[in-house]
Design an enzyme around this catalytic site. Structure first.
Site, PDB file in Angstrom:
ATOM      1  NE  ARG A 108     -16.011  -5.581  45.463  1.00 21.29           N
ATOM      2  CZ  ARG A 108     -16.223  -4.454  46.138  1.00 21.29           C
ATOM      3  NH1 ARG A 108     -15.902  -4.386  47.419  1.00 21.29           N
ATOM      4  NH2 ARG A 108     -16.737  -3.415  45.544  1.00 21.29           N
TER       5      ARG A 108
ATOM      6  NE  ARG B 184     -16.281   0.129  43.194  1.00 24.46           N
ATOM      7  CZ  ARG B 184     -15.274  -0.736  43.306  1.00 24.46           C
ATOM      8  NH1 ARG B 184     -14.763  -1.317  42.235  1.00 24.46           N
ATOM      9  NH2 ARG B 184     -14.777  -1.020  44.482  1.00 24.46           N
TER      10      ARG B 184
HETATM   11  P1  ADP Z   1     -16.461  -0.459  47.983  1.00 26.81           P
HETATM   12  O1  ADP Z   1     -15.985  -1.446  49.034  1.00 26.81           O
HETATM   13  O2  ADP Z   1     -15.521  -0.417  46.835  1.00 26.81           O
HETATM   14  O3  ADP Z   1     -16.763   0.883  48.545  1.00 26.81           O
HETATM   15  P2  ADP Z   1     -19.063  -1.760  48.065  1.00 26.81           P
HETATM   16  O4  ADP Z   1     -18.769  -3.205  48.298  1.00 26.81           O
HETATM   17  O5  ADP Z   1     -19.513  -0.970  49.221  1.00 26.81           O
HETATM   18  O6  ADP Z   1     -17.803  -1.076  47.353  1.00 26.81           O
HETATM   19  O7  ADP Z   1     -20.162  -1.631  46.918  1.00 26.81           O
HETATM   20  C1  ADP Z   1     -20.065  -2.343  45.690  1.00 26.81           C
HETATM   21  C2  ADP Z   1     -21.175  -1.930  44.768  1.00 26.81           C
HETATM   22  O8  ADP Z   1     -22.448  -2.259  45.352  1.00 26.81           O
HETATM   23  C3  ADP Z   1     -21.283  -0.422  44.482  1.00 26.81           C
HETATM   24  O9  ADP Z   1     -20.451  -0.028  43.412  1.00 26.81           O
HETATM   25  C4  ADP Z   1     -22.770  -0.275  44.132  1.00 26.81           C
HETATM   26  O10 ADP Z   1     -23.053  -0.744  42.832  1.00 26.81           O
HETATM   27  C5  ADP Z   1     -23.420  -1.260  45.103  1.00 26.81           C
HETATM   28  N1  ADP Z   1     -23.774  -0.612  46.393  1.00 26.81           N
HETATM   29  C6  ADP Z   1     -23.270  -0.925  47.630  1.00 26.81           C
HETATM   30  N2  ADP Z   1     -23.820  -0.161  48.582  1.00 26.81           N
HETATM   31  C7  ADP Z   1     -24.680   0.674  47.953  1.00 26.81           C
HETATM   32  C8  ADP Z   1     -25.541   1.717  48.385  1.00 26.81           C
HETATM   33  N3  ADP Z   1     -25.610   2.074  49.694  1.00 26.81           N
HETATM   34  N4  ADP Z   1     -26.284   2.371  47.447  1.00 26.81           N
HETATM   35  C9  ADP Z   1     -26.224   2.036  46.149  1.00 26.81           C
HETATM   36  N5  ADP Z   1     -25.430   1.065  45.669  1.00 26.81           N
HETATM   37  C10 ADP Z   1     -24.667   0.377  46.551  1.00 26.81           C
END
Ligand code: ADP
Ligand code: ADP
Ligand code: ZN
Length: 215
Positions: free
Chosen positions: A161, A172
């Site tokens: 990613r 994050r």
């Molecule tokens: P991780 O697996 O590292 O927790 P995600 O794949 O869930 O990350 O999310 C990647 C990015 O997508 C986040 O940093 C944010 O920018 C966006 N994102 C995902 N889910 C949400 C949400 N529920 N609200 C706001 N932004 C989100």
């Protein structure tokens, strides 16, 4: 049965959600995966989200709530949903509660996956996935059994990613503590919170989650 996997980036939400869908007939709803698909497809939502996601900031509540609202209307969600990466703000949590009420659905439990920050950064910066089936891997903790070949689908195409670098990870993580961690208190107060030890081995974490959601 509908459940939420709650935890910081790299806690293992996606890994565990995929395992639970294998036999429980539930579907994994990852807002991160759905947003990445929108970015790849170049939709309006994707255009708005791209730079925000690369930085590690949150996209607006409005966007993700709409995505979840629409997705819950699809018939495959009937047997149950594993929310992975949603909700991430108190506004999203309230909206989810309204959505579930309106659709006649209930939340069974919220699993809080606890992990320490230093382990999270190692997990996120070493993460890669199968480009074909999405299976998650890690350079130190979970390599494919046969080098370069996906255990699940046999593909030899892997990807990383754009936001899995240390700088975006730190943003994050900060956003997690600021905006998402208040949900721990929120669901605790509602009586639905079950903490599990996310630092344990993948199989052990899975056992703890299965025990928590069937209790
Ligand atoms: P991780 O697996 O590292 O927790 P995600 O794949 O869930 O990350 O999310 C990647 C990015 O997508 C986040 O940093 C944010 O920018 C966006 N994102 C995902 N889910 C949400 C949400 N529920 N609200 C706001 N932004 C989100
Ligand atoms: P999240 O969806 O919460 O951001 P992932 O499920 O993608 O997290 O896991 C992040 C990385 O850590 C992946 O490379 C995954 O293979 C690895 N991983 C997940 N759970 C564990 C665990 N319990 N122990 C060691 N590594 C793990
Ligand atoms: Zn694969």
């Amino acid at each position: 049965m509908n459940i939420i996997l709650l935890g910081p980036p790299g806690a293992g939400k996606g890994t565990q959600a995929r395992r639970l869908t294998e036999d429980l007939g539930m579907v994994q709803l990852s807002t991160g995966d759905m947003l990445r698909a929108a970015v790849s497809a170049g939709t309006e939502v994707g255009k708005e989200a791209k730079a925000i996601m690369e930085r590690g900031d949150l996209v607006t509540d409005e966007i993700v709530i709409k995505i979840i609202d629409d997705r819950l209307d699809e018939p495959d969600t009937e047997k149950g949903v594993i929310f992975d990466g949603f909700p991430r703000t108190l506004g999203q949590a309230d909206a989810l509660s309204d959505l579930l009420d309106r659709k006649g659905l209930a939340l069974k439990s919220v699993v809080e996956m606890r992990c320490d920050d230093e382990q999270l950064v190692v997990r996120v910066t070493g993460r890669f996935t199968c480009g074909m089936c999405g299976e998650g891997y890690h350079y130190s903790f979970k390599m494919p059994a046969k080098e370069g070949v996906c255990d699940k689908c046999g593909s030899t195409d892997f990807k990383r990613r754009d936001d899995d670098n240390e700088e975006a990870f730190r943003t994050r993580l900060l956003n997690y503590y600021k905006d998402t961690s208040p949900l721990i208190g929120y669901y605790h107060a509602k009586g639905t919170l079950s903490p599990v030890d996310g630092t344990a081995a993948i199989d052990e974490v899975e056992k703890q989650i299965r025990a928590a959601i069937t209790a």
